[in-house]
Structure formats: structure tokens, C-alpha cells
Design a protein around this motif. Structure first.
Motif, PDB file in Angstrom:
ATOM      1  N   GLU A  58     -52.269 -35.897   1.787  1.00  0.00           N
ATOM      2  CA  GLU A  58     -51.445 -34.761   1.337  1.00  0.00           C
ATOM      3  C   GLU A  58     -50.134 -35.203   0.679  1.00  0.00           C
ATOM      4  O   GLU A  58     -49.384 -34.365   0.191  1.00  0.00           O
ATOM      5  CB  GLU A  58     -51.084 -33.864   2.534  1.00  0.00           C
ATOM      6  CG  GLU A  58     -52.265 -33.225   3.221  1.00  0.00           C
ATOM      7  CD  GLU A  58     -52.891 -32.090   2.416  1.00  0.00           C
ATOM      8  OE1 GLU A  58     -52.146 -31.379   1.726  1.00  0.00           O
ATOM      9  OE2 GLU A  58     -54.120 -31.951   2.453  1.00  0.00           O
ATOM     10  N   GLU A 105     -56.572 -25.297   5.185  1.00  0.00           N
ATOM     11  CA  GLU A 105     -57.648 -26.017   4.486  1.00  0.00           C
ATOM     12  C   GLU A 105     -58.841 -25.094   4.200  1.00  0.00           C
ATOM     13  O   GLU A 105     -59.717 -25.452   3.425  1.00  0.00           O
ATOM     14  CB  GLU A 105     -58.130 -27.225   5.301  1.00  0.00           C
ATOM     15  CG  GLU A 105     -57.088 -28.311   5.514  1.00  0.00           C
ATOM     16  CD  GLU A 105     -56.802 -29.171   4.288  1.00  0.00           C
ATOM     17  OE1 GLU A 105     -57.317 -28.875   3.196  1.00  0.00           O
ATOM     18  OE2 GLU A 105     -56.040 -30.136   4.424  1.00  0.00           O
ATOM     19  N   HIS A 155     -57.762 -28.592  -4.755  1.00  0.00           N
ATOM     20  CA  HIS A 155     -57.915 -28.125  -3.368  1.00  0.00           C
ATOM     21  C   HIS A 155     -59.212 -27.351  -3.186  1.00  0.00           C
ATOM     22  O   HIS A 155     -59.879 -27.488  -2.154  1.00  0.00           O
ATOM     23  CB  HIS A 155     -56.714 -27.286  -2.947  1.00  0.00           C
ATOM     24  CG  HIS A 155     -55.553 -28.140  -2.530  1.00  0.00           C
ATOM     25  ND1 HIS A 155     -55.512 -28.767  -1.322  1.00  0.00           N
ATOM     26  CD2 HIS A 155     -54.437 -28.494  -3.182  1.00  0.00           C
ATOM     27  CE1 HIS A 155     -54.393 -29.478  -1.236  1.00  0.00           C
ATOM     28  NE2 HIS A 155     -53.730 -29.334  -2.366  1.00  0.00           N
ATOM     29  N   ASP A 213     -61.019 -29.091  -0.225  1.00  0.00           N
ATOM     30  CA  ASP A 213     -60.615 -28.558   1.080  1.00  0.00           C
ATOM     31  C   ASP A 213     -61.762 -28.233   2.033  1.00  0.00           C
ATOM     32  O   ASP A 213     -61.587 -28.377   3.256  1.00  0.00           O
ATOM     33  CB  ASP A 213     -59.678 -27.351   0.905  1.00  0.00           C
ATOM     34  CG  ASP A 213     -58.264 -27.816   0.564  1.00  0.00           C
ATOM     35  OD1 ASP A 213     -58.042 -29.034   0.522  1.00  0.00           O
ATOM     36  OD2 ASP A 213     -57.395 -26.954   0.341  1.00  0.00           O
ATOM     37  N   HIS A 242     -62.042 -31.301   3.858  1.00  0.00           N
ATOM     38  CA  HIS A 242     -60.869 -31.518   4.725  1.00  0.00           C
ATOM     39  C   HIS A 242     -60.955 -30.645   5.977  1.00  0.00           C
ATOM     40  O   HIS A 242     -60.627 -31.089   7.085  1.00  0.00           O
ATOM     41  CB  HIS A 242     -59.570 -31.190   3.978  1.00  0.00           C
ATOM     42  CG  HIS A 242     -59.246 -32.175   2.902  1.00  0.00           C
ATOM     43  ND1 HIS A 242     -58.241 -31.983   1.984  1.00  0.00           N
ATOM     44  CD2 HIS A 242     -59.813 -33.362   2.594  1.00  0.00           C
ATOM     45  CE1 HIS A 242     -58.190 -33.017   1.166  1.00  0.00           C
ATOM     46  NE2 HIS A 242     -59.130 -33.864   1.504  1.00  0.00           N
TER      47      HIS A 242
HETATM   48 FE   FE2 Z   1     -56.757 -30.356   1.712  1.00  0.00          FE
END
Ligand code: FE2
Length: 230
Positions: free
Chosen positions: A80, A137, A166, A170, A173
């Protein structure tokens, strides 16, 4: 047996911003505001995780849950690290100079939402931050929704580079966060903290969305007056 994170995953699914993306991408003004607010959240990410990592390390000899999040946090801090800088670059593509990000006060709703996370990390347990991270996320729109909204938008794709990044990464993530939590010997008090953190993050995202749309309603009559006559 239900997974230990099933309730958190259910909460996090409520965060997905797909529905709002078309409205946000309808004007540059909206996107500038959306990116500014995303930057306000992102600029706190690394220091929040560093605070959680310090708190976790301090407890790790006697607390297996704290010990179990130290390595994850170290990795995720690196993932990040530059995101606020990327958002500043995307805002620059819409004509927002970097100094504006320093001069404009982040909205109180964001300061309160992020501030609550510091409190729980420092004064309850650092694993609580995983509720916040799991919801964030999970909040990116899907790539398909985003690309479809972009095709109809007057906003250049260069302004959405970080948002698109993202949207692509994400889901993975979020999966890493759930996997880390599943590996921990969580006690009822940790589940309570994770749920409170996730719910506070959902309230933060909702307040942020409502404030964005309220600005749009307030600007609407002005924008209509500025539109060229047919
Ligand atoms: Fe992320």
C-alpha cells in the motif's frame, strides 16, 4: 462449519461501490471529489498499519493473535506504500495541484472513521484493523462495472489509474486478509472488535457516499445554469 470470517465477509460485501460509480464518473467535478476523499483515506493507510504492527509486536510474546498478524502487516504496508502518491498523480491529471491536497482539510467523517481505527488498534487490539482493511479491500467496484462506466464518462482514463488498479487487485487482497484471520486463534473479544471495526468502516463509506451525492445535488442547479443553451 461456518468459517470464522463468514460474518465479516458478509459485512464486507455490502461495501462494494459498483452502484455509485456511474454517478461519480458522470462529471470531472464528481471524480475530483471522489479521488480527493479516496486520497484522504489512503494517506492514512500506511501509518495505521504501522501503528497496528508496533502494537502487535509489543504484545507478540504473550499474544498469539498479535504475533500472527506481524508478518502480514509488514507485507501489506509495502503493497500500500505509494497509493496516496498514485492518487495525487491521478488528481493532477484532472488539474488538481499537489498543494491543494495539503491545504484542504480532510472531511470530519473520514477523520472520525479512520480515527476510530487508531483508537481500537492502540487501546484494544491491533487485529481490529483487519475489519477495516477487509471492508476497504472489498469496496472497489468490479473491473467490468468500472470499464463500462468509464466508456460513458467524460473523465479521462488516466484519472482512474489507481481506482482501476484497486478494482483488479483488491479481491485478491481481501482474500489474503480472510486467509490470515482464518489462521489465527481468535477469541470472542477479537470477533467483537473485528465486527465493530468493519461496521464503523461501512458507516464511513456510506457517509462518504452520501456527502459526495449531497454535493452533487447542491451543485446540480449551478451546473445546469452553466450548461450551454440548446
Ligand atoms: Fe488493496
Amino acid at each position: 462449519m461456518l468459517k470464522a470470517t463468514s460474518e465479516l465477509r458478509r459485512l464486507a460485501r455490502q461495501a462494494r461501490a459498483s452502484g455509485a460509480m456511474e454517478a461519480i464518473l458522470a462529471s470531472e467535478e464528481q471524480v475530483r471529489e471522489y479521488l480527493f476523499r479516496t486520497h484522504c483515506v489512503a494517506r492514512a493507510s500506511v501509518s495505521l498499519m504501522q501503528a497496528a504492527a508496533r502494537a502487535a509486536k509489543a504484545r507478540s510474546r504473550s499474544d498469539p493473535v498479535a504475533a500472527g498478524i506481524v508478518d502480514y502487516l509488514a507485507r501489506h504496508i509495502e503493497e500500500e506504500r505509494d497509493h496516496a502518491r498514485w492518487l495525487a498523480r491521478d488528481l493532477a491529471a484532472l488539474g488538481v495541484p499537489a498543494h491543494e491536497l495539503e491545504e484542504r482539510l480532510p472531511p470530519p467523517s473520514i477523520a472520525a472513521g479512520v480515527g476510530a481505527q487508531y483508537y481500537w488498534v492502540q487501546h484494544f487490539h491491533p487485529v481490529s484493523l483487519f475489519g477495516y482493511m477487509g471492508v476497504l479491500e472489498s469496496s472497489a467496484p468490479s473491473v467490468t462495472t468500472l470499464k463500462k462506466a468509464l466508456r460513458r464518462s467524460p473523465v479521462p482514463a488516466t484519472a482512474l489509474r489507481t481506482v482501476l488498479w484497486h478494482a483488479e487487485r483488491d479481491p485478491e487482497h481481501a482474500g489474503d486478509i480472510w486467509a490470515c484471520l482464518e489462521s489465527l486463534p481468535l477469541l470472542p473479544r477479537h470477533h467483537v472488535a473485528l465486527k465493530a471495526s468493519a461496521e464503523a468502516t461501512l458507516r464511513l463509506l456510506r457517509a462518504n457516499g452520501e456527502e459526495l451525492l449531497a454535493r452533487r445535488r447542491a451543485l446540480g442547479p449551478l451546473l445546469r445554469r452553466l450548461e450551454p443553451m440548446p
